[in-house]
Design an enzyme around this catalytic site. Structure first.
Site, PDB file in Angstrom:
ATOM      1  CG  ASP A   1      -5.735  -2.085  15.193  1.00 36.78           C
ATOM      2  OD1 ASP A   1      -6.495  -1.361  14.519  1.00 36.78           O
ATOM      3  OD2 ASP A   1      -4.684  -1.658  15.721  1.00 36.78           O
ATOM      4  CB  SER A   2      -8.774  -5.024  10.143  1.00 31.97           C
ATOM      5  OG  SER A   2     -10.108  -4.583  10.359  1.00 31.97           O
ATOM      6  CB  THR A   3      -7.037  -1.422   6.709  1.00 30.06           C
ATOM      7  OG1 THR A   3      -7.060  -2.670   6.010  1.00 30.06           O
ATOM      8  CG2 THR A   3      -5.604  -1.134   7.153  1.00 30.06           C
ATOM      9  CG  ASP A   4     -12.133   1.183   6.344  1.00 32.21           C
ATOM     10  OD1 ASP A   4     -13.180   1.046   6.987  1.00 32.21           O
ATOM     11  OD2 ASP A   4     -11.354   2.153   6.491  1.00 32.21           O
ATOM     12  CD  GLU A  37       0.843  -4.725  10.111  1.00 34.54           C
ATOM     13  OE1 GLU A  37       0.796  -4.537   8.871  1.00 34.54           O
ATOM     14  OE2 GLU A  37      -0.085  -4.435  10.889  1.00 34.54           O
ATOM     15  CG  ASP A  41      -2.917 -13.255   5.489  1.00 28.85           C
ATOM     16  OD1 ASP A  41      -3.816 -13.883   6.080  1.00 28.85           O
ATOM     17  OD2 ASP A  41      -3.135 -12.426   4.589  1.00 28.85           O
ATOM     18  N   PRO A  91      -5.593  -5.368   1.296  1.00 28.82           N
ATOM     19  CG  PRO A  91      -3.359  -4.813   1.702  1.00 28.82           C
ATOM     20  CD  PRO A  91      -4.642  -4.254   1.146  1.00 28.82           C
ATOM     21  CD  GLN A 141      -0.949  -1.080   3.525  1.00 30.07           C
ATOM     22  OE1 GLN A 141      -2.169  -1.097   3.514  1.00 30.07           O
ATOM     23  NE2 GLN A 141      -0.256  -1.775   4.393  1.00 30.07           N
ATOM     24  CG  ASP A 197      -0.617   2.113  15.000  1.00 33.40           C
ATOM     25  OD1 ASP A 197      -0.687   1.888  16.218  1.00 33.40           O
ATOM     26  OD2 ASP A 197      -1.620   2.122  14.267  1.00 33.40           O
TER      27      ASP A 197
END
Length: 283
Positions: A156-159, A106, A138, A163, A31, A86
Site C-alpha cells: 500500500d505505497s505512495t507513488d 510504515e 522501512d 520515500p 514529507q 492511515d
C-alpha cells in the site's frame, strides 16, 4: 473560503479539490502532510500535495486491495502490509475474522499518530486490534531481512517518488516474493495506467520474471484521477482461477459489509481494456 488544493503529480494533467477547512498542515521528517475538509469527499489527506486517501472514496481502494487477494486465496491466516499508515488497509484486512495475524510496516510514525487522531473513521480501531503488529521502519529493509512468511503481501505505497520510490524496484519485488508462503499472493498499488503506463509495465516485467501467474486488475477511485487504477497481482498458485461460485460462498462466509467489492466485480476486475493490455510485457 475559496482555496483549492492542486495535485500536480502528472506533467500534463492536474486535479484540484476545494478546501472547505484546513485542519492540519505540517512538514514531517519525510514529507509535507496536510488534512482538509471537502464537501464531497469529507476529510482529505495529502502528502506533498498528492491525495493519499479521503473519507469519501477510500473504501474502493481498500476493499479491492484487501478482499480480492484474501477471498481468491481462501485460506489466509497471515498478512503483511507495507505502508498504509492511515490504518484503512489494516482495518479492511482485519474485517476478515479468519485472519489471525497482520504485520504492518510504515516508515513514518507521524502519519500513524496523525491518522489515529484525525482520521479515526479509516482505521476504526484497527491499531488496537491484538492481531495487528505495527512496525515503524522501512518496508524494503523489512522484506530484505524478515524470516516470517505471509499468505498475502499488500504493498500500500505512495507513488514512486520520494520515500515510495524503492517500493517499485525489481529487488523489492524479489524480496516480497521470498516472504510469501506457498500459494501466497503479492498485490501492489500501480497507479493509473493511462497516465503512468511505464510504471505498470516496469512492475509487470518484474512480476513476469518472478511469478507463474502475474498481471493486474483494475478499480476506479475518483480521487486517484486519470482513469482506473491498476493493482499488480503475482502468485505461483491458482487463486486467480477461483470460480465465481466459490467467491460467492467465501464472501457469504466472511460476512463482509462492502460498498464496492462483490464477487462479480472481483472477476470482472481482471478483464483489461486494450490500452492496459498493451502495457503488459510480451511473454
Amino acid at each position: 473560503m475559496n482555496e483549492w488544493s492542486t495535485e500536480n503529480l502528472h506533467g500534463d494533467y492536474a486535479q484540484s479539490l476545494r478546501v472547505g477547512k484546513m485542519l492540519y498542515d505540517s512538514e514531517t521528517e519525510h514529507q509535507r502532510l496536510r488534512l482538509f475538509e471537502n464537501d464531497t469527499f469529507g476529510r482529505v489527506l495529502t502528502l506533498d500535495n498528492v491525495v493519499q486517501t479521503t473519507e469519501g472514496d477510500n473504501f474502493i481502494y481498500h476493499e479491492m486491495m484487501a478482499h480480492v487477494p484474501i477471498l481468491a486465496h481462501g485460506m489466509v491466516r497471515r498478512v503483511l502490509i507495507i505502508g498504509g499508515g492511515d490504518g484503512g488497509m489494516a482495518r479492511t484486512v482485519l474485517d476478515h475474522a479468519s485472519v489471525a495475524h497482520v504485520t504492518m510496516v510504515e516508515i513514518d510514525e507521524s502519519v500513524v499518530a496523525f491518522s489515529r487522531e484525525y482520521l479515526p473513521n479509516l482505521s476504526r480501531g484497527a491499531f488496537d486490534d491484538p492481531r495487528l503488529k505495527l512496525v515503524i521502519g522501512d518496508g524494503a529493509d523489512f522484506l530484505k531481512t524478515t524470516e516470517d512468511r505471509f499468505d498475502i503481501v499488500i504493498v500500500d505505497s505512495t507513488d514512486p517518488v520520494g520515500p515510495g520510490e524503492v517500493l517499485f524496484t525489481e529487488t523489492f519485488y524479489g524480496h516480497a516474493r521470498r516472504a510469501l508462503s506457498p500459494g501466497g499472493i503479492l498485490v501492489t498499488q500501480n497507479g493509473v495506467p493511462f497516465l503512468q503506463g511505464e510504471e505498470l509495465t516496469n512492475t509487470m516485467r518484474a512480476f513476469r520474471a518472478l511469478f507463474a501467474d502475474w498481471g493486474c486488475y483494475l478499480a476506479t477511485i475518483p480521487t486517484y484521477a486519470g482513469g482506473p487504477m491498476a493493482f499488480g497481482w503475482g502468485t505461483d498458485g491458482k487463486s486467480r482461477d477461483v470460480s465465481l461460485q466459490h467467491l460467492r460462498e467465501r464472501f457469504a462466509t466472511a460476512a463482509l459489509k462492502t460498498d464496492y467489492y462483490t464477487p462479480e466485480v472481483h472477476k470482472a476486475a481482471f478483464a483489461l481494456p486494450g490500452y492496459v493490455r498493451r502495457l503488459m510485457p510480451a511473454d
